[in-house]
Design a protein around this motif. Structure first.
Motif, PDB file in Angstrom:
ATOM      1  N   HIS A 186      41.924  34.000  40.966  1.00  0.00           N
ATOM      2  CA  HIS A 186      42.057  33.773  39.321  1.00  0.00           C
ATOM      3  C   HIS A 186      40.662  33.394  39.170  1.00  0.00           C
ATOM      4  O   HIS A 186      40.732  34.041  37.675  1.00  0.00           O
ATOM      5  N   LEU A 187      39.874  33.271  39.888  1.00  0.00           N
ATOM      6  CA  LEU A 187      38.359  32.867  39.385  1.00  0.00           C
ATOM      7  C   LEU A 187      38.054  34.033  39.058  1.00  0.00           C
ATOM      8  O   LEU A 187      36.899  34.103  37.731  1.00  0.00           O
ATOM      9  N   ASN A 188      37.859  34.975  39.504  1.00  0.00           N
ATOM     10  CA  ASN A 188      36.953  36.175  39.264  1.00  0.00           C
ATOM     11  C   ASN A 188      37.762  36.515  38.324  1.00  0.00           C
ATOM     12  O   ASN A 188      37.154  37.556  37.743  1.00  0.00           O
ATOM     13  N   GLN A 189      39.488  36.975  37.991  1.00  0.00           N
ATOM     14  CA  GLN A 189      38.885  36.994  36.564  1.00  0.00           C
ATOM     15  C   GLN A 189      39.197  36.731  35.681  1.00  0.00           C
ATOM     16  O   GLN A 189      39.210  37.217  34.943  1.00  0.00           O
ATOM     17  N   LEU A 190      39.095  35.392  35.749  1.00  0.00           N
ATOM     18  CA  LEU A 190      38.903  34.862  34.285  1.00  0.00           C
ATOM     19  C   LEU A 190      37.199  35.385  34.322  1.00  0.00           C
ATOM     20  O   LEU A 190      36.185  35.211  33.119  1.00  0.00           O
ATOM     21  N   GLU A 191      36.451  35.471  35.269  1.00  0.00           N
ATOM     22  CA  GLU A 191      34.716  35.841  35.089  1.00  0.00           C
ATOM     23  C   GLU A 191      34.958  37.099  34.727  1.00  0.00           C
ATOM     24  O   GLU A 191      34.170  37.517  33.523  1.00  0.00           O
ATOM     25  N   LEU A 192      35.855  38.079  34.563  1.00  0.00           N
ATOM     26  CA  LEU A 192      36.162  39.097  33.977  1.00  0.00           C
ATOM     27  C   LEU A 192      36.397  39.409  32.756  1.00  0.00           C
ATOM     28  O   LEU A 192      35.995  39.948  31.577  1.00  0.00           O
ATOM     29  N   TYR A 193      37.509  38.659  32.823  1.00  0.00           N
ATOM     30  CA  TYR A 193      38.471  38.624  31.473  1.00  0.00           C
ATOM     31  C   TYR A 193      38.455  37.867  30.720  1.00  0.00           C
ATOM     32  O   TYR A 193      38.872  37.496  29.340  1.00  0.00           O
ATOM     33  N   GLY A 194      38.165  36.351  30.884  1.00  0.00           N
ATOM     34  CA  GLY A 194      37.702  35.276  30.185  1.00  0.00           C
ATOM     35  C   GLY A 194      38.997  34.578  30.326  1.00  0.00           C
ATOM     36  O   GLY A 194      40.138  35.448  30.269  1.00  0.00           O
ATOM     37  N   PRO A 195      39.698  33.385  28.858  1.00  0.00           N
ATOM     38  CA  PRO A 195      41.202  33.005  29.292  1.00  0.00           C
ATOM     39  C   PRO A 195      41.807  33.428  28.885  1.00  0.00           C
ATOM     40  O   PRO A 195      40.851  34.339  27.641  1.00  0.00           O
ATOM     41  N   ILE A 196      43.014  32.864  28.434  1.00  0.00           N
ATOM     42  CA  ILE A 196      44.116  34.017  27.721  1.00  0.00           C
ATOM     43  C   ILE A 196      44.556  31.808  27.021  1.00  0.00           C
ATOM     44  O   ILE A 196      44.435  31.193  27.553  1.00  0.00           O
ATOM     45  N   SER A 197      45.809  32.178  25.685  1.00  0.00           N
ATOM     46  CA  SER A 197      46.235  30.933  24.899  1.00  0.00           C
ATOM     47  C   SER A 197      46.574  29.965  25.623  1.00  0.00           C
ATOM     48  O   SER A 197      46.583  28.733  25.787  1.00  0.00           O
ATOM     49  N   HIS A 198      46.794  30.743  26.860  1.00  0.00           N
ATOM     50  CA  HIS A 198      47.466  29.572  27.734  1.00  0.00           C
ATOM     51  C   HIS A 198      47.026  28.556  29.134  1.00  0.00           C
ATOM     52  O   HIS A 198      47.083  27.397  29.910  1.00  0.00           O
ATOM     53  N   HIS A 199      45.582  29.142  28.663  1.00  0.00           N
ATOM     54  CA  HIS A 199      44.563  28.660  29.777  1.00  0.00           C
ATOM     55  C   HIS A 199      43.894  27.119  29.017  1.00  0.00           C
ATOM     56  O   HIS A 199      44.375  26.982  27.681  1.00  0.00           O
ATOM     57  N   ARG A 200      44.235  25.956  30.297  1.00  0.00           N
ATOM     58  CA  ARG A 200      43.920  24.443  29.739  1.00  0.00           C
ATOM     59  C   ARG A 200      42.020  24.672  29.326  1.00  0.00           C
ATOM     60  O   ARG A 200      41.817  24.351  30.674  1.00  0.00           O
ATOM     61  N   LYS A 201      42.211  24.538  28.690  1.00  0.00           N
ATOM     62  CA  LYS A 201      40.472  25.212  27.657  1.00  0.00           C
ATOM     63  C   LYS A 201      39.829  23.490  28.065  1.00  0.00           C
ATOM     64  O   LYS A 201      38.258  23.363  28.119  1.00  0.00           O
ATOM     65  N   SER A 202      40.073  22.458  28.359  1.00  0.00           N
ATOM     66  CA  SER A 202      39.780  20.977  28.973  1.00  0.00           C
ATOM     67  C   SER A 202      39.169  21.006  29.870  1.00  0.00           C
ATOM     68  O   SER A 202      38.539  20.219  30.575  1.00  0.00           O
ATOM     69  N   PHE A 203      39.636  22.021  31.138  1.00  0.00           N
ATOM     70  CA  PHE A 203      39.646  22.100  32.776  1.00  0.00           C
ATOM     71  C   PHE A 203      38.230  22.764  33.039  1.00  0.00           C
ATOM     72  O   PHE A 203      38.012  23.041  32.359  1.00  0.00           O
ATOM     73  N   ALA A 204      37.104  21.602  34.403  1.00  0.00           N
ATOM     74  CA  ALA A 204      36.371  21.919  34.021  1.00  0.00           C
ATOM     75  C   ALA A 204      35.910  23.716  33.690  1.00  0.00           C
ATOM     76  O   ALA A 204      34.617  24.294  33.404  1.00  0.00           O
ATOM     77  N   PRO A 205      36.300  24.308  35.499  1.00  0.00           N
ATOM     78  CA  PRO A 205      36.406  26.078  35.489  1.00  0.00           C
ATOM     79  C   PRO A 205      36.295  26.532  33.941  1.00  0.00           C
ATOM     80  O   PRO A 205      35.281  27.606  33.156  1.00  0.00           O
ATOM     81  N   ILE A 206      37.299  25.836  32.907  1.00  0.00           N
ATOM     82  CA  ILE A 206      37.001  27.161  31.471  1.00  0.00           C
ATOM     83  C   ILE A 206      36.292  26.395  30.780  1.00  0.00           C
ATOM     84  O   ILE A 206      35.322  27.058  29.958  1.00  0.00           O
ATOM     85  N   LYS A 207      36.321  24.725  30.575  1.00  0.00           N
ATOM     86  CA  LYS A 207      35.457  24.138  29.643  1.00  0.00           C
ATOM     87  C   LYS A 207      33.946  24.745  30.161  1.00  0.00           C
ATOM     88  O   LYS A 207      33.057  25.319  29.229  1.00  0.00           O
ATOM     89  N   HIS A 208      33.481  24.750  31.633  1.00  0.00           N
ATOM     90  CA  HIS A 208      31.820  24.681  31.225  1.00  0.00           C
ATOM     91  C   HIS A 208      31.732  26.165  31.865  1.00  0.00           C
ATOM     92  O   HIS A 208      30.673  26.434  32.422  1.00  0.00           O
ATOM     93  N   LYS A 209      33.111  27.533  32.268  1.00  0.00           N
ATOM     94  CA  LYS A 209      32.710  28.800  31.989  1.00  0.00           C
ATOM     95  C   LYS A 209      32.311  28.504  33.783  1.00  0.00           C
ATOM     96  O   LYS A 209      31.609  29.997  33.872  1.00  0.00           O
ATOM     97  N   ILE A 210      32.425  27.968  34.230  1.00  0.00           N
ATOM     98  CA  ILE A 210      32.567  28.151  35.918  1.00  0.00           C
ATOM     99  C   ILE A 210      34.192  29.148  36.683  1.00  0.00           C
ATOM    100  O   ILE A 210      35.351  28.281  37.765  1.00  0.00           O
ATOM    101  N   PHE A 211      34.107  30.017  36.822  1.00  0.00           N
ATOM    102  CA  PHE A 211      34.603  31.650  37.234  1.00  0.00           C
ATOM    103  C   PHE A 211      34.392  31.918  38.055  1.00  0.00           C
ATOM    104  O   PHE A 211      35.553  32.434  38.251  1.00  0.00           O
ATOM    105  N   HIS A 212      33.027  31.829  38.785  1.00  0.00           N
ATOM    106  CA  HIS A 212      33.044  32.086  40.348  1.00  0.00           C
ATOM    107  C   HIS A 212      32.921  31.296  41.109  1.00  0.00           C
ATOM    108  O   HIS A 212      32.948  30.284  41.059  1.00  0.00           O
ATOM    109  N   ILE A 213      33.305  31.670  42.747  1.00  0.00           N
ATOM    110  CA  ILE A 213      33.163  31.359  43.364  1.00  0.00           C
ATOM    111  C   ILE A 213      31.814  31.109  44.298  1.00  0.00           C
ATOM    112  O   ILE A 213      32.041  31.767  44.764  1.00  0.00           O
ATOM    113  N   LYS A 214      30.961  29.406  44.464  1.00  0.00           N
ATOM    114  CA  LYS A 214      30.156  29.951  45.562  1.00  0.00           C
ATOM    115  C   LYS A 214      30.149  30.050  47.037  1.00  0.00           C
ATOM    116  O   LYS A 214      31.314  29.145  47.282  1.00  0.00           O
ATOM    117  N   LYS A 215      30.190  31.368  47.829  1.00  0.00           N
ATOM    118  CA  LYS A 215      30.105  31.570  49.188  1.00  0.00           C
ATOM    119  C   LYS A 215      28.859  30.360  49.075  1.00  0.00           C
ATOM    120  O   LYS A 215      28.541  29.812  49.673  1.00  0.00           O
TER     121      LYS A 215
END
Length: 203
Positions: A174-203
């Motif tokens: 999910h996070l990788n797809q967010l990084e590729l395509y960005g959020p849709i209107s149904h995403h919760r924009k106040s949640f940290a991964p969306i708000k701060h654009k933290i879309f990738h998983i740190k290895k």
């Protein structure tokens, strides 16, 4: 105090169990359910919905729908979650679920440490109530199955994010797809991964 003991001591008064699903998801509504089981016709096998496999959960869902005295759904959408915060949205969904019941309960039992204020009906909170009190377990099952169904429908509209599998939770895919395509209107924009654009998983 248990669900069964309360029935015995209070002479079969109507009790509603309330729980929600989807608080930790990054997308969609938080869904709450309120259930009033038949006091003399117990449904066996009720448990925390998260601890049941899909087949068992669906079978119990059908049993609850068919044999409870009353049940209802309340929700709070992504825009409300962003506006109020997830706790307040959760409480709002719970309140709506109770208000949508066609039968007024004598007591409301709620999962967790927080509850909306019900002026006309007494209520009690129970930590881990969904695993300890059958009527709350029933509500957790209705809420989860309903929300899972919503995620399947959203997956049909937006198949790139894998919502049918991850239910909107922050999996690596999910996070990788967010990084590729960005959020849709149904995403919760106040949640940290969306708000701060933290879309990738740190290895």
């Amino acid at each position: 105090m248990t669900h069964q003991k309360y029935y015995l001591s209070k002479k079969l008064k109507l009790i509603a169990g309330v729980d929600e699903a989807g608080c930790g998801s990054l997308v969609g509504s938080v869904i709450a359910a309120a259930v009033i089981l038949h006091p003399t016709q117990p449904i066996f096998g009720l448990a925390d919905s998260k601890k049941l496999n899909n087949n068992k959960r669906l079978n119990l869902y059908k049993n609850i729908i068919q044999n409870s005295l009353d049940w209802s759904i309340g929700s709070s959408n992504a825009a409300e979650i962003d506006r109020f915060n997830i706790l307040q949205a959760r409480l709002l969904a719970m309140k709506r679920a109770v208000q949508n019941l066609s039968i007024k309960p004598d007591l409301i039992l709620i999962d967790g440490n927080h509850a909306p204020k019900f002026i006309e009906t007494p209520y009690q909170c129970f930590k881990k109530g969904d695993s300890k009190i059958p009527i709350i377990s029933a509500a957790s099952i209705i809420a989860k199955v309903t929300r899972d169904q919503d995620m399947v429908m959203l997956d049909i509209q937006y198949p790139k994010y894998g919502f049918a599998q991850n239910k909107g939770y922050p999996t690596a895919f999910h996070l990788n797809q967010l990084e590729l395509y960005g959020p849709i209107s149904h995403h919760r924009k106040s949640f940290a991964p969306i708000k701060h654009k933290i879309f990738h998983i740190k290895k």
